[in-house]
Motif scaffolding. Sequence first.
Motif, PDB file in Angstrom:
ATOM      1  N   ASP A  77      32.478  49.152  32.871  1.00 19.06           N
ATOM      2  CA  ASP A  77      31.661  50.090  33.630  1.00 19.06           C
ATOM      3  C   ASP A  77      32.432  50.675  34.821  1.00 19.06           C
ATOM      4  OD1 ASP A  77      28.824  51.156  34.253  1.00 19.06           O
ATOM      5  OD2 ASP A  77      29.497  50.253  36.145  1.00 19.06           O
ATOM      6  N   HIS A  78      32.423  51.986  34.925  1.00 16.62           N
ATOM      7  CA  HIS A  78      33.196  52.678  35.956  1.00 16.62           C
ATOM      8  C   HIS A  78      32.759  52.302  37.371  1.00 16.62           C
ATOM      9  CE1 HIS A  78      35.560  55.786  37.856  1.00 16.62           C
ATOM     10  NE2 HIS A  78      34.472  56.216  38.478  1.00 16.62           N
ATOM     11  N   SER A  79      31.466  52.338  37.667  1.00 19.83           N
ATOM     12  CA  SER A  79      31.030  52.049  39.039  1.00 19.83           C
ATOM     13  C   SER A  79      31.273  50.591  39.411  1.00 19.83           C
ATOM     14  CB  SER A  79      29.557  52.430  39.245  1.00 19.83           C
ATOM     15  OG  SER A  79      28.717  51.675  38.418  1.00 19.83           O
ATOM     16  N   ALA A  80      31.107  49.686  38.470  1.00 17.82           N
ATOM     17  CA  ALA A  80      31.400  48.272  38.741  1.00 17.82           C
ATOM     18  C   ALA A  80      32.891  48.083  38.998  1.00 17.82           C
ATOM     19  CB  ALA A  80      30.937  47.396  37.575  1.00 17.82           C
ATOM     20  N   ARG A  81      33.723  48.756  38.203  1.00 17.31           N
ATOM     21  CA  ARG A  81      35.172  48.645  38.378  1.00 17.31           C
ATOM     22  C   ARG A  81      35.617  49.212  39.720  1.00 17.31           C
ATOM     23  NH1 ARG A  81      36.008  50.753  34.024  1.00 17.31           N
ATOM     24  NH2 ARG A  81      36.934  52.697  34.710  1.00 17.31           N
ATOM     25  N   GLU A  82      34.974  50.294  40.168  1.00 18.31           N
ATOM     26  CA  GLU A  82      35.287  50.849  41.491  1.00 18.31           C
ATOM     27  C   GLU A  82      34.981  49.838  42.589  1.00 18.31           C
ATOM     28  OE1 GLU A  82      33.141  54.536  41.889  1.00 18.31           O
ATOM     29  OE2 GLU A  82      34.905  55.702  41.287  1.00 18.31           O
ATOM     30  N   ALA A  83      33.814  49.174  42.497  1.00 17.74           N
ATOM     31  CA  ALA A  83      33.456  48.154  43.492  1.00 17.74           C
ATOM     32  C   ALA A  83      34.439  46.991  43.431  1.00 17.74           C
ATOM     33  CB  ALA A  83      32.023  47.662  43.257  1.00 17.74           C
ATOM     34  N   LEU A  84      34.789  46.565  42.230  1.00 19.52           N
ATOM     35  CA  LEU A  84      35.746  45.476  42.040  1.00 19.52           C
ATOM     36  C   LEU A  84      37.093  45.817  42.677  1.00 19.52           C
ATOM     37  CD1 LEU A  84      37.052  42.965  40.699  1.00 19.52           C
ATOM     38  CD2 LEU A  84      37.160  44.288  38.584  1.00 19.52           C
ATOM     39  N   GLU A  85      37.613  47.001  42.375  1.00 19.16           N
ATOM     40  CA  GLU A  85      38.911  47.401  42.922  1.00 19.16           C
ATOM     41  C   GLU A  85      38.855  47.528  44.443  1.00 19.16           C
ATOM     42  OE1 GLU A  85      39.698  50.801  40.415  1.00 19.16           O
ATOM     43  OE2 GLU A  85      40.627  49.530  38.884  1.00 19.16           O
ATOM     44  N   ALA A  86      37.742  48.015  44.983  1.00 19.73           N
ATOM     45  CA  ALA A  86      37.582  48.094  46.437  1.00 19.73           C
ATOM     46  C   ALA A  86      37.586  46.690  47.050  1.00 19.73           C
ATOM     47  CB  ALA A  86      36.293  48.830  46.797  1.00 19.73           C
ATOM     48  N   ASN A  87      36.917  45.756  46.390  1.00 14.11           N
ATOM     49  CA  ASN A  87      36.894  44.375  46.886  1.00 14.11           C
ATOM     50  C   ASN A  87      38.292  43.761  46.892  1.00 14.11           C
ATOM     51  OD1 ASN A  87      34.113  44.315  47.321  1.00 14.11           O
ATOM     52  ND2 ASN A  87      33.700  43.653  45.220  1.00 14.11           N
ATOM     53  N   LEU A  88      39.035  43.965  45.814  1.00 17.51           N
ATOM     54  CA  LEU A  88      40.391  43.415  45.735  1.00 17.51           C
ATOM     55  C   LEU A  88      41.306  44.039  46.781  1.00 17.51           C
ATOM     56  CD1 LEU A  88      40.728  43.238  41.848  1.00 17.51           C
ATOM     57  CD2 LEU A  88      40.407  41.309  43.427  1.00 17.51           C
ATOM     58  N   ASP A  89      41.150  45.354  47.010  1.00 17.32           N
ATOM     59  CA  ASP A  89      41.937  46.026  48.048  1.00 17.32           C
ATOM     60  C   ASP A  89      41.579  45.483  49.425  1.00 17.32           C
ATOM     61  OD1 ASP A  89      43.250  47.599  46.192  1.00 17.32           O
ATOM     62  OD2 ASP A  89      42.007  49.378  46.540  1.00 17.32           O
ATOM     63  N   GLU A  90      40.294  45.345  49.707  1.00 22.78           N
ATOM     64  CA  GLU A  90      39.827  44.858  51.014  1.00 22.78           C
ATOM     65  C   GLU A  90      40.355  43.454  51.305  1.00 22.78           C
ATOM     66  OE1 GLU A  90      37.921  44.793  54.657  1.00 22.78           O
ATOM     67  OE2 GLU A  90      38.115  46.516  53.308  1.00 22.78           O
ATOM     68  N   LEU A  91      40.460  42.631  50.268  1.00 21.74           N
ATOM     69  CA  LEU A  91      40.945  41.257  50.433  1.00 21.74           C
ATOM     70  C   LEU A  91      42.468  41.154  50.351  1.00 21.74           C
ATOM     71  CD1 LEU A  91      38.258  39.513  48.218  1.00 21.74           C
ATOM     72  CD2 LEU A  91      38.377  39.488  50.721  1.00 21.74           C
ATOM     73  N   ALA A  92      43.120  42.263  50.032  1.00 24.37           N
ATOM     74  CA  ALA A  92      44.574  42.291  49.853  1.00 24.37           C
ATOM     75  C   ALA A  92      45.005  41.258  48.807  1.00 24.37           C
ATOM     76  CB  ALA A  92      45.301  42.076  51.182  1.00 24.37           C
ATOM     77  N   ALA A  93      44.302  41.257  47.674  1.00 21.78           N
ATOM     78  CA  ALA A  93      44.585  40.306  46.593  1.00 21.78           C
ATOM     79  C   ALA A  93      45.930  40.596  45.924  1.00 21.78           C
ATOM     80  CB  ALA A  93      43.465  40.317  45.568  1.00 21.78           C
ATOM     81  N   GLY A  94      46.384  41.842  46.007  1.00 17.29           N
ATOM     82  CA  GLY A  94      47.715  42.226  45.537  1.00 17.29           C
ATOM     83  C   GLY A  94      48.102  41.737  44.166  1.00 17.29           C
ATOM     84  N   GLU A  95      49.234  41.057  44.101  1.00 20.01           N
ATOM     85  CA  GLU A  95      49.814  40.598  42.840  1.00 20.01           C
ATOM     86  C   GLU A  95      49.010  39.488  42.177  1.00 20.01           C
ATOM     87  OE1 GLU A  95      52.611  41.924  41.337  1.00 20.01           O
ATOM     88  OE2 GLU A  95      52.399  43.452  42.886  1.00 20.01           O
TER      89      GLU A  95
END
Length: 181
Positions: A77-95
């Motif tokens: 799902d596109h909107s779920a993936r956008e939220a997921l990617e924003a969360n990973l960016d915010e946490l600096a999950a990186g590699e």
Amino acid sequence: CRVVSVRVIAGEWGGRHLKAPRGRGTRPTSDRVREALAMTLEPLAGLAVIDLYAGSGALGIEALSRGAAIAHFVERDHSAREALEANLDELAAGERARVWRLGLPAGIERLAEVLAEVDLVLADPPYGGEEARRLLEALGGPGRLRPGARVVLEHHAKDGVPERAGCLERTRERRYGETSV
């Protein structure tokens, strides 16, 4: 799409809030269920994890926060993936994180190399259908998972989930209201 907040329970990012889209097909795992899961699965340090039907990524992010080495997130799902990617960016999950855009269970074939390397599979398919059973059958194929890998499936208590699916066999089940894990 209305956005709700889910928090990371413990670990490196404990107390941080995650964005989770609420809408068709997205149902974030409750704090109570995530806490119970993490306590049952510990220690998570150094594990490779895959979060199927990831939504906001709360299950996989909780594992990373508690020391998992890497987490793969699978969400169509596109909107779920956008939220997921924003969360990973915010946490600096990186590699430590990789996002896959795949529909499941059909996409299991494309994840063969990843599944052969993970220690823990976290899956939260849509409630009220055959998806949980079909996913287990796909995961339970011969040689699909590495020996000793654990599969955690969240499903509605009334969903028909088999005791065995290929090479997989249920070893434990817990209920939290209408949710079974």
